[in-house]
Design an enzyme around this catalytic site. Sequence first.
Site, PDB file in Angstrom:
ATOM      1  N   GLY A 267       0.687  -1.326   0.140  1.00 17.88           N
ATOM      2  CA  GLY A 267      -0.084  -0.114  -0.067  1.00 17.88           C
ATOM      3  C   GLY A 267       0.902   1.024   0.007  1.00 17.88           C
ATOM      4  N   ALA A 268       1.741   1.508   0.937  1.00 15.50           N
ATOM      5  CA  ALA A 268       2.637   2.338   0.942  1.00 15.50           C
ATOM      6  C   ALA A 268       3.684   2.298   2.072  1.00 15.50           C
ATOM      7  CB  ALA A 268       1.883   3.594   1.431  1.00 15.50           C
ATOM      8  N   MET A 269       4.730   3.263   2.060  1.00 13.72           N
ATOM      9  CA  MET A 269       5.920   3.059   2.804  1.00 13.72           C
ATOM     10  C   MET A 269       6.453   4.008   3.505  1.00 13.72           C
ATOM     11  SD  MET A 269       8.243   0.891   4.114  1.00 13.72           S
ATOM     12  CE  MET A 269       9.190   1.232   5.173  1.00 13.72           C
ATOM     13  N   HIS A 303      -2.007   5.912   8.425  1.00  9.61           N
ATOM     14  CA  HIS A 303      -1.148   5.104   8.700  1.00  9.61           C
ATOM     15  C   HIS A 303       0.452   5.398   8.587  1.00  9.61           C
ATOM     16  CE1 HIS A 303      -0.259   0.388   9.444  1.00  9.61           C
ATOM     17  NE2 HIS A 303       0.826   0.817   8.730  1.00  9.61           N
ATOM     18  N   GLU A 304       0.616   5.775   7.262  1.00  8.39           N
ATOM     19  CA  GLU A 304       2.179   5.983   6.977  1.00  8.39           C
ATOM     20  C   GLU A 304       2.621   7.262   8.120  1.00  8.39           C
ATOM     21  OE1 GLU A 304       3.518   3.559   5.726  1.00  8.39           O
ATOM     22  OE2 GLU A 304       1.519   2.645   4.997  1.00  8.39           O
ATOM     23  N   GLU A 326       3.658  -2.552  13.287  1.00  8.31           N
ATOM     24  CA  GLU A 326       2.457  -2.548  12.406  1.00  8.31           C
ATOM     25  C   GLU A 326       1.303  -2.658  13.369  1.00  8.31           C
ATOM     26  OE1 GLU A 326       2.868  -1.394   9.719  1.00  8.31           O
ATOM     27  OE2 GLU A 326       4.611  -1.573   9.187  1.00  8.31           O
TER      28      GLU A 326
HETATM   29 ZN    ZN Z   1       2.661   0.033   8.613  1.00  5.68          ZN
END
Ligand code: ZN
Length: 863
Positions: A267-269, A303-304, A326
């Site tokens: 999804g993303a980082m 989230h990120e 996480e």
């Molecule tokens: Zn994460």
Amino acid sequence: MTDLSSTPAIPVTIHRGDYAPPEWQIPDIALDFALGVEQTKVSAALSVVRHAAAPAPLLLRGDGLTAAEVRVDGAVWNDWRMDGSDLIVDLGDRTAAAVEVDTVIKPASNTQLMGLYASNNMLCTQCEAEGFRRITFHPDRPDVLSRYKVRMTGDKATFPILLSNGNCVEQGEAGNDHWALWEDPWPKPSYLFALVAGDLVVNRDSFTTMSGREVELGIWVRKGDEARTGHAMKALKDSMAWDERVYGREYDLDLFNIVAVSDFNMGAMENKGLNVFNTRYILADPDTATDVDYDGVEGVVAHEYFHNWSGNRVTCRDWFQLSLKEGFTVFRDQNFSADMGSPPVKRIEDVRLLRAAQFPEDAGPLAHPIRPDSYQEISNFYTATIYNKGAEIIRMMATLLGPERFRKGTDLYFDRHDGEAATCEDFVRAMEEGGDIDLGQFRRWYEQAGTPRLSLTLAQDGDDWSLDIRQTVPPTPGQPDKAPMMMPLRLAAFAMDGSGATLPDTLVTLTGAAQRVPLGRFASRPALSVNRGFSAPVIVDFERAPGELAWLAAHDDDPFARYEALQQLMLDTLVAAASGDTGDAQAVIDAVAQTLAGAAADPAFVAEAVLLPSEAFIGDQMVTVDPDAIRRERLALQAAIGAALEREWRAVLAGAAPPATDLSSKAKGGRRLRGVALAYLAATGQDDIPGLAFGIFSGADGMTERQAALATLAHGDSDERAHALDIFYQRYRDNPLVLDKWFQVQAWSLRSDTVDAVKALAQHPDFTLANPNRVRSLYGAFSGNQAAFHQADGAGYRLIADLVIALDPKNPQTAAKMIPPLGRWKRFDEARGAMMRAELERILAQPGLSRDVTEQASKSLAG
Ligand code: ZN
């Protein structure tokens, strides 16, 4: 004839118990990139400091790299050797040194999308978990933290924008080239390194932190996409304010950049100061994105961003601690989204996801604790268990502590471990100390896999009622025997006789294998509201009459519990029908009617509540999943509800849709309810439905309505279906994210020819294995289509195995993610199970298989 190359590589298993602190630390790193899409030259200078007491060689991991030369303190050094793909430098008895290594990498041929790779002529990096070693030699473990200086030089026309972590401190030009020097003041592990170079445009904004610092924000996208970044920017600013307000955490750099790339495995980082995102979690406008997409953008941006504290400032000691960052960060983003919208609806969505993705994982051959004991390939552990069950474990601690003590615990955790690489144990200890609570037994949630089951029975002694709770935790691979878990169970009880007697909301802490909870005095059997708000991630077995469930669905004062009661009623009916018994369809119809009557007040909740459980979730309740019976009975109940409440569904659709630009909870709920109404009507098979759906499709002012209508049409066989699919394709063929939806609705179709349709779509000129979103939109959607994937002749299994075999040489990470559905063979009949195992064996027989796929397929086969 023996072909040795066809023997799968002997997998190396890494054990948590083998952890040893790094022998060398690297306080500073300077990287110099000479950028090129075909070829990039990387010069790395590592200042290394020995932490081991005795001399120890310096182990630098590499993946696909060659070292031409090693220099130490400026001079060519000969005491080094390759150990497989790793570089070992013997530094004698030195305690510090400057080690330099040059490497040459090829971004354009990096199809794994790990390390430095090219996407649409732009260069970007992905380093978590072990991608940094594909850029340069490095220990590449999260407990080695360094300050980074990154210099990059590249052609001005190809790479007008040069970005890395931290702040840009210098830049300049040289002929056709230009260069930039970036410095990140915060020490970080290599997995948080990032670099982006390309022709990008920016949406700029700013945020003033609680201490009055101004932070420059930038969302970088390809030209033409900038108009679709507004929602992501709003989500970013909302997240920054929320983390200050709720956790007291402020952003710590003057710059926060996000870059959107189309080719991305996940999804993303959360790279420090330079998040890299899959475009699907940045780009949104009403014409191209559904409400679900909008919520996805908001949730993933948050989230990120939240990782800046839970992950970056406090990072993980080793990858066994992955859930430390996480699980906690998912918990944080869930609560953020709840605060931005409707808390009960968000809770329903989160629990639905947990049951759809995590419960099956916990019940199958790939079950693992949220803190695993071993792995072969860490990429395989970015699972629903680590993320979503991990979030539930944090949530339970928050429930046990209550908001104030939980905040004390998180303050202690952040303050005590700031700048460190921490463990799950560190987190639990901070909760214990900050919350003044003993979490000794609670730690089992980190050790034991498997979803606990609670069997409940009511006991009566005159008018005194009590609840008997038995807890069992099922065996999972490598863990035959389990001990009972500590968990918070919220419950309430209501008299159904109008007497008004109640046991108000009560929090019970379960610890034993058997426990009795007094409920109080009731003249007759009370209706029990249990696991309210889903306070514990467990399965509850409790026999209840349809009347009792219907009563709770109408009267429980906890909205989540009302939802649960109606779902349970539907589930009981559907499981009975699919197992050849008769279910009580009328009770379901009455309860749906009753709930639907509240639609005007809270359409978002009602839309969730009246939805039938998914085919997969129905299957999860059966001893042996019968995909055909489940589909038949679910469609039959849908048709019955559709017909019985036809007037109500048509009334929902007769009203005007909320304007697509209105993103309030109420508007989103209104659109969702319209989608549900259309699906119920479509199930009746009435002649006018394709026309009605086509009218909604063509008249829609946004993607939510348009996609819902298209998905409904895609299940059928009308002229309108073909027409709508064609219009949709022509209109959006140049927009990859929307084209994904075109593939997806066809792969989701309930038609009986879906396997063949998917096979044909894989040959479509717009289909490509090079883009993970496209692969997921077709094959990922298909393997979630239970009756299609489990088609009796095994064609669905072959299709997925063929995909895994074709994709593995290009992108092993994404290939490995397609395997778990094949591993659920124990849950199906003997014939299907044998075909599923045969496909796993066929995959494992492929020569040169990746470690990712080898681990998933062999574990899935072993069961
Ligand atoms: Zn994460």
